[in-house]
Design a protein around this motif. Structure first.
Motif, mmCIF file in Angstrom:
data_model
loop_
_atom_site.group_PDB
_atom_site.id
_atom_site.type_symbol
_atom_site.label_atom_id
_atom_site.label_comp_id
_atom_site.label_asym_id
_atom_site.label_seq_id
_atom_site.Cartn_x
_atom_site.Cartn_y
_atom_site.Cartn_z
ATOM 1 N N PHE A 39 -13.471 0.517 25.367
ATOM 2 C CA PHE A 39 -13.690 -0.861 25.822
ATOM 3 C C PHE A 39 -13.008 -1.830 24.865
ATOM 4 N N PHE A 40 -12.769 -3.034 25.354
ATOM 5 C CA PHE A 40 -12.101 -4.078 24.576
ATOM 6 C C PHE A 40 -13.057 -5.262 24.487
ATOM 7 N N TYR A 70 -4.656 10.749 21.163
ATOM 8 C CA TYR A 70 -4.011 9.442 21.121
ATOM 9 C C TYR A 70 -2.585 9.563 21.577
ATOM 10 N N GLN A 73 -4.268 5.167 25.305
ATOM 11 C CA GLN A 73 -3.819 4.347 26.434
ATOM 12 C C GLN A 73 -2.904 5.098 27.389
ATOM 13 N N GLU A 74 -2.605 6.345 27.019
ATOM 14 C CA GLU A 74 -1.752 7.106 27.919
ATOM 15 C C GLU A 74 -2.549 7.812 29.002
ATOM 16 N N LYS B 435 -4.609 -13.107 18.192
ATOM 17 C CA LYS B 435 -5.559 -13.136 19.313
ATOM 18 C C LYS B 435 -5.188 -12.055 20.336
ATOM 19 N N LYS B 439 -7.334 -8.553 21.146
ATOM 20 C CA LYS B 439 -7.799 -8.197 22.494
ATOM 21 C C LYS B 439 -7.367 -6.791 22.872
ATOM 22 N N LEU B 440 -6.356 -6.281 22.189
ATOM 23 C CA LEU B 440 -5.850 -4.948 22.526
ATOM 24 C C LEU B 440 -6.445 -3.847 21.659
ATOM 25 N N VAL B 441 -7.419 -4.219 20.847
ATOM 26 C CA VAL B 441 -8.064 -3.191 20.027
ATOM 27 C C VAL B 441 -9.109 -2.498 20.892
ATOM 28 N N GLU B 442 -8.881 -1.215 21.107
ATOM 29 C CA GLU B 442 -9.808 -0.468 21.957
ATOM 30 C C GLU B 442 -10.892 0.169 21.097
ATOM 31 N N PHE B 443 -12.123 -0.080 21.489
ATOM 32 C CA PHE B 443 -13.246 0.479 20.735
ATOM 33 C C PHE B 443 -13.884 1.635 21.495
ATOM 34 N N LEU B 444 -14.532 2.493 20.719
ATOM 35 C CA LEU B 444 -15.290 3.604 21.292
ATOM 36 C C LEU B 444 -16.686 3.553 20.679
ATOM 37 N N ARG B 484 -8.177 4.061 17.632
ATOM 38 C CA ARG B 484 -7.081 4.547 16.785
ATOM 39 C C ARG B 484 -7.615 5.251 15.537
ATOM 40 N N ILE B 628 1.131 3.217 14.439
ATOM 41 C CA ILE B 628 0.540 3.402 15.756
ATOM 42 C C ILE B 628 1.195 2.463 16.754
ATOM 43 N N PRO B 629 1.636 2.996 17.885
ATOM 44 C CA PRO B 629 2.305 2.112 18.853
ATOM 45 C C PRO B 629 1.321 1.159 19.515
ATOM 46 N N LEU B 630 1.796 -0.016 19.808
ATOM 47 C CA LEU B 630 0.963 -1.011 20.472
ATOM 48 C C LEU B 630 1.350 -1.041 21.945
ATOM 49 N N VAL B 631 0.593 -0.347 22.736
ATOM 50 C CA VAL B 631 0.830 -0.373 24.183
ATOM 51 C C VAL B 631 -0.505 -0.593 24.863
ATOM 52 N N ILE B 632 -0.469 -1.213 25.998
ATOM 53 C CA ILE B 632 -1.718 -1.458 26.688
ATOM 54 C C ILE B 632 -1.750 -0.741 28.033
ATOM 55 N N PRO B 634 -1.018 2.096 30.758
ATOM 56 C CA PRO B 634 -0.703 3.524 30.739
ATOM 57 C C PRO B 634 0.685 3.772 31.307
#
Lengths: 90, 653
Positions: A39-40, A70, A73-74, B435, B439-444, B484, B628-632, B634
């Motif tokens: 989630f974001f 990792y 996002q893939e 900013k 917003k692109l930081v994905e949490f678990l 990440r 780490i690549p920054l992609v949002i 898929p």
């Protein structure tokens, strides 16, 4: 459950239990079955929802690995919280 | 000198305040009257009108707006546009914009204040030695000031107050001696002369640009509040204002009684000095302008340091030349300002040419401070909206008048506007990019991964990566962890460690907070440390972390003896390793054109800043950096079809 601004509730209910399969209905009436895997977060300071986007992996995409290699996002797709109409827990 | 002496009202505090706060505004008599008269005919209307405007500007703008009103808007004792911004930012999303513009204007002002002040002082030497080369002397002095920054001002700082006291006493004495010759000059205290000047003097309104030079130091005064304390500033301002007015009115009295029709390049500041005192006066003036420049340069360092902490500016090297709190040295800004100052000296050559461009930036900074003040008064002080609107309207109209009057300077000051624009663009790019990235930081959910973390730690089939493995996390909620980080631990070369540390640094709106909490999530296996660090404190994670470990060892909460059998018997300390994850812009992304452009600019600017490991003070520690690549989005659905191998194909081969 209506999800207009209930992202925290979804988060707590989903990750509070066994993170199983959920049925997600989007505003364009698309129905998806699968798992939330990430989630974001929104910015509290600017009154954004608790979660602004979800990483969702369709059940057809499961490869029997709980957390995927990792870049995360893939796999799966991003669903914006504002596009979610309802989430049903199985 | 202890901090309490600085902040409490005391004779020593007032003296320190004179040296730190009033250098800029205190050296204005060197050029204000000269700029007002310029090449105009010296008339009573011009002199009285000019003096009246100076008096009312100092009263309304400096005394009322800054000394009385704005100094109330301190953030735990600290002043300045960013401190004010942190107090009000939660009330409106766009308030970062006036903060950027104000800060940009103040930084650009740092390029012109030292040249104009030092040049004005040194030009006085021409009265003693007519052929003296002013420009090389000014260049040497300015270079000396900037070269000296790396050593801090601890040793010479103690002299600043006494030197400025001598300066202000000199201003008062020289001015008073002229007023006794023509006491009627005091009539100019009446606002009648100011109004008459604005209404009837030909193009009188446009002379506000010169009058404004009397109050340019007011914004810097607010920025340096934290060094001195409000009470000391207010008490010393009473003294400073009296000495400034005595000098301005003394210069006015000389203008009226000199019988000259035109100034002819003379500076009334030096004309009121007895000839025998000229050299001493110039030396004192030079010292005062050096102190004024020093205050402005220090203010610029503080501003950049705050901008870095607030994520408005690329991380740059910030050094602490002395142990005095708040004393900084930013090498990159130091040499950029130096280059700008030398450029100004070489381009404009004389202070009178510089006067034509000075002040424009400060009007912008003042307008922005007023905008933020409006929100402070309304939302923090809870003053009724109508009262706030009234106060802000008064100041906005005064400052807007000064702004309009200064616009004519744009013809010459365009390069400063470019600098302001460059600074604002950098701040905006950095702010917006952060900013977008946040917003692109994905949490678990961390709880889902804790069992695996314990199993990994106990898995002897994997060679140990480190005894203590430390990750920085941006998750403010301890139940979350970045995807990440999880990937780095488990999937990219599984990293087995005895203890996993998660460190979170939270920058607070209070300037000097230094707190931490420890949460042992799994006993002796996963420990989270949350730091709360004020926006004026450098987040040197290595130093802070070491302190936490020391305290935990002292409290017997942690055993840092090496866990390797061969080393533990010698009581050697265990190894600690940090893992820093650096993002880069992958080609595989679907950002909008605007966001993509901002991110490209961000990563370009990042090349000029510090690396994450340096910024957190980890460059001397054992650090692993992973990209780490920054992609949002898929990767698009790939229609790759598996075909079965034909049996005959196998048989043939």
């Amino acid at each position: 459950m209506k999800t207009a601004d209930f992202s925290k509730e979804i988060y707590e209910r989903y990750f509070g239990r066994s993170s199983g399969i959920v049925m997600v209905t989007l505003r364009d009436k698309t129905e998806l079955a699968g798992k939330f895997t990430g989630f974001f977060r929104g910015e509290n300071e600017f009154d954004e929802p608790y979660i602004v986007m979800w990483r969702f992996v369709d059940e057809k995409e499961f490869v029997e690995i709980d957390f995927l290699p990792y870049p995360n996002q893939e796999v799966g797709c991003i669903i914006k919280q504002k596009n979610i109409l309802a989430v049903r827990f199985k | 000198m202890s901090e309490s002496i600085h902040k409490k009202l005391s004779a020593a505090g007032v003296l320190v305040t004179l040296g730190i706060i009033f250098g800029d505004i205190g050296t204005s008599p060197l050029y204000v009257l000269k700029a007002i008269v310029g090449e105009r005919a010296i008339t009573e209307q011009l002199v009285f009108g000019g003096l009246s405007l100076v008096f009312w500007t100092l009263t309304l703008q400096t005394t009322f707006k800054y000394i009385w009103l704005t100094l109330q808007a301190d953030n735990h004792g600290e002043g300045g546009i960013f401190s004010l911004y942190t107090l009000v930012r939660r009330y409106k999303k766009w308030l970062y914009f006036p903060a950027f513009v104000g800060a940009g204007a103040l930084l650009a002002d740092g390029i012109i204040t030292p040249p104009i002040s030092v040049s004005s002082a040194i030009e006085g030497l021409k009265l003693v030695i007519p052929n003296i080369p002013v420009i090389p002397i000014v260049v040497i002095i300015i270079t000396g000031i900037f070269a000296f920054q790396r050593f801090g001002t601890k040793i010479v700082g103690g002299l600043f107050g006494p030197i400025m006291l001598v300066w202000f006493l000199m201003l008062a004495t020289l001015g008073f001696s002229q007023i006794t010759i023509f006491p009627s000059v005091l009539k100019a205290l009446s606002p009648h002369y100011a109004i008459d000047f604005l209404v009837h003097y030909p193009k009188g309104f446009w002379l506000l640009g010169a009058v404004f030079l009397a109050t340019t130091g007011a914004e810097a005064l607010y920025s340096d509040l934290g060094h001195c304390g409000r009470k000391n500033v207010r008490v010393s301002w009473t003294f400073v204002k009296i000495t400034l007015l005595l000098n301005y009115f003394g210069q006015g009295a000389w203008l009226i009684t000199s019988g000259k029709i035109f100034l002819g390049g003379l500076n009334p500041f030096y004309e009121i000095m007895p000839h025998w005192f000229l050299l001493s006066g110039i030396i004192i003036a030079t010292a005062a302008t050096i102190i004024a420049s020093q205050a402005l340069i220090s203010g610029s360092f503080t501003l950049i340091s705050e901008a870095v902490s607030l994520n408005f500016w690329p991380r740059v090297t910030i050094k602490f030349p002395t142990e005095v709190r708040g004393q900084l040295y930013v090498p990159s800004i130091n040499w950029l300002l130096w280059a700008g100052c030398i450029g100004v000296v070489l381009y404009f050559k004389e202070s009178s040419n510089m006067e034509a461009v000075y002040g424009f930036n400060i009007t912008i900074a003042m307008l922005m401070t007023t905008t933020l003040m409006g929100y402070y008064l309304r939302y923090v002080k809870k003053i009724p909206a109508l009262v706030v609107a009234g106060i802000i309207c008064i100041f906005l109209s005064v400052e807007f008048s000064f702004f309009i009057a200064n616009i004519i300077k744009l013809k010459e000051a365009w390069m400063f506007l470019l600098i302001v624009f460059g600074i604002i663009t950098t701040m905006y790019t950095w702010y917006r990019a952060r900013k977008i990235l946040n917003k692109l930081v994905e949490f678990l959910p961390l709880s889902e991964h804790l069992p695996a973390l314990v199993d990994l730690s106990n898995d002897k089939s994997i060679s140990k990566y480190a005894t203590h493995l430390i990750y920085l996390t941006s998750a403010d909620n301890p139940k979350h962890i970045e995807g990440r980080n999880i990937y780095s631990i488990f999937s990219r070369n599984p990293k087995r460690a005895d203890i996993y540390w998660l460190i979170h640094v939270d920058r607070t709106n209070e300037p000097y907070t230094m707190e931490y909490t420890v949460d042992e999530m799994i006993n002796d296996k996963v420990i989270r440390v949350d730091f709360k660090i004020g926006f004026r404190v450098q987040p040197r994670v290595n130093v802070l972390f070491r302190k936490v470990v020391e305290e935990m060892v002292t409290n017997k909460e942690l055993d840092i003896t090496s866990r390797y059998e061969s080393l533990s018997k010698y009581n050697l300390a265990a190894d600690f390793r940090f893992v820093i994850l650096e993002r880069f812009l992958s080609v595989e992304n679907e950002f909008s054109v605007r966001d993509g452009f901002i991110l490209k600019c961000y990563f370009f600017l990042k090349n000029f800043g510090q690396s994450d490991s340096k910024a957190f003070g980890l460059d001397t520690s054992d650090v692993t950096i992973e990209k780490i690549p920054l992609v949002i989005s898929p990767v698009a659905d790939i229609r790759l079809k598996r075909r079965e191998l034909k049996k005959e194909h196998h048989e043939n081969s």
